[in-house]
Design an enzyme around this catalytic site. Structure first.
Site, PDB file in Angstrom:
ATOM      1  N   HIS A 132       0.861  -1.194   0.000  1.00  0.00           N
ATOM      2  CA  HIS A 132       0.000   0.000   0.000  1.00  0.00           C
ATOM      3  C   HIS A 132       0.889   1.232   0.000  1.00  0.00           C
ATOM      4  CE1 HIS A 132      -1.373   3.289   2.741  1.00  0.00           C
ATOM      5  NE2 HIS A 132      -2.369   3.319   1.885  1.00  0.00           N
ATOM      6  N   ASN A 134       0.288   5.764  -0.272  1.00  0.00           N
ATOM      7  CA  ASN A 134      -0.488   6.946  -0.625  1.00  0.00           C
ATOM      8  C   ASN A 134       0.246   8.197  -0.167  1.00  0.00           C
ATOM      9  OD1 ASN A 134      -2.041   8.413   1.792  1.00  0.00           O
ATOM     10  ND2 ASN A 134      -1.896   6.230   2.261  1.00  0.00           N
ATOM     11  N   HIS A 166      12.400  -1.275   4.303  1.00  0.00           N
ATOM     12  CA  HIS A 166      12.556  -0.205   5.275  1.00  0.00           C
ATOM     13  C   HIS A 166      13.806   0.623   5.007  1.00  0.00           C
ATOM     14  CE1 HIS A 166       9.405  -0.663   8.421  1.00  0.00           C
ATOM     15  NE2 HIS A 166       9.289  -1.863   7.873  1.00  0.00           N
TER      16      HIS A 166
END
Length: 296
Positions: A132, A134, A166
């Protein structure tokens, strides 16, 4: 403030659209090069693009965007990349939610403007993780801010993949402020937690909201880098595993994890709640839901 921000709004909206175009091209390129592995015989995936529109309560134009969805590809079972720019007047529930977050002036002038990109990818091969991302800008007459982030959602967790994802995010965050990555990683760990399951949705990433340091250009530049970090972070893991064999047990684990993902997005996700409460296209808002999931 409205006049001063007209050019900034246009700049942010154009950036989100350009990021959308870059990601769509990269994902279709990934489909074209998927010539090996368990799903190589499927048709090459392509995005279906639909224009979305939002109307106000009185029927006037209130913005919209593009919903781009690929289904049944070689790499992606379902992936959506949406961009939107919407505006109007916040309803009573949304006004209260904004006021509770400390947004000033909601009772006096509940106008808003928001633009952003939202992406969710559910993969064919259970060895490759869902993801995901955004980023967005929000404006009211009394305030403005940026938000966003990205997080990895594997059903088969691997420490090296988590570290790679990460590390890329950290690299891009560190270009702006050494405190951003640890701060926004901790925020993601808190935000992407599913309380009723007593576990995280995935292996995390970064999440931030209400970012307003007083320097719009600096905050926008950081938000751009959050978007730029996405492809190297995600593709670095996906390209490693997209040809890997998988078992029936792996597929079951994937479907169960998708159930967890759906629960989170329907119950806790801020973007889902805001999109539905402000009258945006429901199909675009719920694009994040997986094509198939299981509950046990």
């Amino acid at each position: 403030m409205t006049t001063d921000f007209d050019s900034k709004k246009a700049q942010a909206s154009a950036w989100f659209r350009s990021l959308r175009d870059e990601i769509v091209a990269a994902f279709e390129g990934l489909e074209a090069t998927q010539t090996e592995g368990p799903f190589a015989d499927l048709p090459e995936g392509r995005f279906e693009v639909t224009e979305t529109k939002r109307t106000s309560d009185d029927g006037s134009d209130a913005g919209g965007g593009l919903m781009s969805v690929m289904r049944g590809g070689r790499v992606f079972e379902k992936v959506g990349v949406n961009v939107s720019t919407v505006y109007g007047t916040l309803g009573e529930r949304a006004q209260k939610a904004m006021a509770a977050r400390g947004v000033p002036g909601m009772a006096d002038d509940p106008r808003f403007w928001a633009s952003g990109i939202s992406l969710v990818a559910h993969m064919q091969n259970p060895q490759t993780p869902a993801v995901h991302m955004n980023t967005r800008m929000f404006w009211t007459p009394g305030a403005w801010w940026f938000g966003g982030g990205s997080d990895l959602n594997p059903c088969i967790e691997r420490d090296e993949d988590t570290a790679f994802f990460h590390n890329v995010l950290k690299e891009y965050c560190d270009r702006h402020d050494a405190e951003y990555y640890p701060r926004f990683k901790a925020w993601a760990d808190e935000y992407f937690y599913v309380p009723h399951r007593h576990r995280a949705r995935g292996v995390g990433g970064i999440f931030y909201d209400d970012l307003n340091t007083g320097d719009w250009d600096a905050d926008f530049n950081f938000t751009q880098d959050v978007g730029r970090a996405f492809l190297p972070a995600f593709l670095g893991v996906t390209e490693k595993w997209r040809d890997a064999p998988w078992s029936d047990a792996d597929k079951e684990a994937q479907l169960a994890h998708r159930g967890l993902y759906a629960e989170y997005n329907l119950v806790y996700d801020r973007g889902t709640k805001f999109g539905l409460e402000t009258g945006h296209d429901a199909n675009a808002v719920l694009m994040s839901l997986p094509p198939v999931a299981k509950w046990y």
